[in-house]
Design an enzyme around this catalytic site. Sequence first.
Site, PDB file in Angstrom:
ATOM      1  N   MET A 131       0.821  -1.213   0.000  1.00 44.90           N
ATOM      2  CA  MET A 131       0.000   0.000   0.000  1.00 44.90           C
ATOM      3  C   MET A 131       0.856   1.264   0.000  1.00 44.90           C
ATOM      4  O   MET A 131       0.584   2.210  -0.732  1.00 44.90           O
ATOM      5  CB  MET A 131      -0.941   0.011   1.211  1.00 44.90           C
ATOM      6  CG  MET A 131      -1.992  -1.072   1.155  1.00 44.90           C
ATOM      7  SD  MET A 131      -3.040  -0.912  -0.299  1.00 44.90           S
ATOM      8  CE  MET A 131      -4.177   0.340   0.246  1.00 44.90           C
ATOM      9  N   HIS A 141      11.217   8.058  16.044  1.00 49.08           N
ATOM     10  CA  HIS A 141       9.849   7.934  15.518  1.00 49.08           C
ATOM     11  C   HIS A 141       9.201   6.752  16.244  1.00 49.08           C
ATOM     12  O   HIS A 141       8.978   5.688  15.689  1.00 49.08           O
ATOM     13  CB  HIS A 141       9.916   7.693  14.003  1.00 49.08           C
ATOM     14  CG  HIS A 141       8.586   7.387  13.371  1.00 49.08           C
ATOM     15  ND1 HIS A 141       7.513   8.239  13.418  1.00 49.08           N
ATOM     16  CD2 HIS A 141       8.151   6.293  12.666  1.00 49.08           C
ATOM     17  CE1 HIS A 141       6.494   7.706  12.773  1.00 49.08           C
ATOM     18  NE2 HIS A 141       6.849   6.524  12.312  1.00 49.08           N
TER      19      HIS A 141
HETATM   20  O1  LIG Z   1       2.671   3.620  13.040  1.00 44.93           O
HETATM   21  C1  LIG Z   1       2.971   2.845  12.147  1.00 44.93           C
HETATM   22  O2  LIG Z   1       2.996   1.622  12.317  1.00 44.93           O
HETATM   23  C2  LIG Z   1       3.281   3.359  10.758  1.00 44.93           C
HETATM   24  C3  LIG Z   1       3.970   4.675  10.737  1.00 44.93           C
HETATM   25  O3  LIG Z   1       5.177   4.620  11.416  1.00 44.93           O
HETATM   26  C4  LIG Z   1       3.132   5.786  11.292  1.00 44.93           C
HETATM   27  O4  LIG Z   1       3.612   6.549  12.129  1.00 44.93           O
HETATM   28  O5  LIG Z   1       1.969   5.907  10.863  1.00 44.93           O
END
Ligand SMILES: O=C(O)C[C@H](O)C(=O)O
Length: 330
Positions: A17, A180
């Site tokens: 996707m 992240h």
């Molecule tokens: O959170 C996830 O699994 C996917 C991506 O890193 C996000 O932040 O949307």
Amino acid sequence: MNYLTNEKLVIVGAGGMIGSNMVQTALTLGLTPNICLYDIYEPGVHGVFDEMEQCAFPGANLSYTVDPAEAFTGAKYIISSGGAPRKEGMTREDLLKGNCKIAADFGENIKKYCPDVKHVVVIFNPADVTALTALIHSGLKPNQLTSLAALDSTRLQQALAHEFGVQQDKVTGAHTYGGHGEQMAVFASKVKIDGKPLSEMGLSAERWEEIKHHTVQGGSNIIKLRGRSSFQSPAYNAVKMIEAAMGGEKFTLPAGCYVNDEKLGFKNVMMAMPTTIDATGVHYTEPTGTPEEMASLQASYEHLCKMRDEIISLNIIPAVADWKKDNTNL
Ligand SMILES: O=C(O)C[C@H](O)C(=O)O
């Protein structure tokens, strides 16, 4: 159609996707007509290729393959979403071992087939550590590889825009730094709402905590709502980074980049920093904020070091001193 460049862009994981969205976004934005769609699952990548051709983008010269040699040879730009996505109830870090092994192979393919690639974006999770793994194995210079983190800043921007009923682009300086992941550092001190500092907007401490939580949980919220992890927003952000590296519009949201900086005290990690991406690659500046914000960034950095050390102990990347012997750019 006037494309920004004719150079070859490879989308890794193009059958999925995120990958298929990246192909479509890159063509819609007019980055390059020469895009190679690469995936290990033939029917998926074949299907995306057929659909993209059926869009009939003017001048497009698409190809698809399941062969890494064919995909990577001649590549000048690469975006990889080629890892496993998380499912509801998982954290991004649950993907660490499996996805870092994929990132190591990805880096080796770069070294073998396209050492003269110009810029690479890695967006599969945990993105800071998969990107570090790919960087170490690829032999590239630190300013040639970035990872996904900007999405956290656009989520913070979105939440603040809703809070104050302003257009999203009227919210500036809404940035997150560090990892992240659950330990990202969410900064308030530079935020302006329609030109006015956030500190003058009457936001309660309790409400700020909720907005922070919304930002940190942004990826999980999408999984709850859509039954699968995000794909449009990471795809768009990744393509915008490559557009900037191709010499198009500069990318100024905080991206994940390699930091080894005695002065800042952040060493041998990939983490989101105040960054700019342009045709010369990614460049960071020193993050500044309140003592609390800097402490949360320090905690985020320390967490990234732990994840890095875990994949060192799993032999997915060498110990720091050894990776520096292999890749003197670092
Ligand atoms: O959170 C996830 O699994 C996917 C991506 O890193 C996000 O932040 O949307």
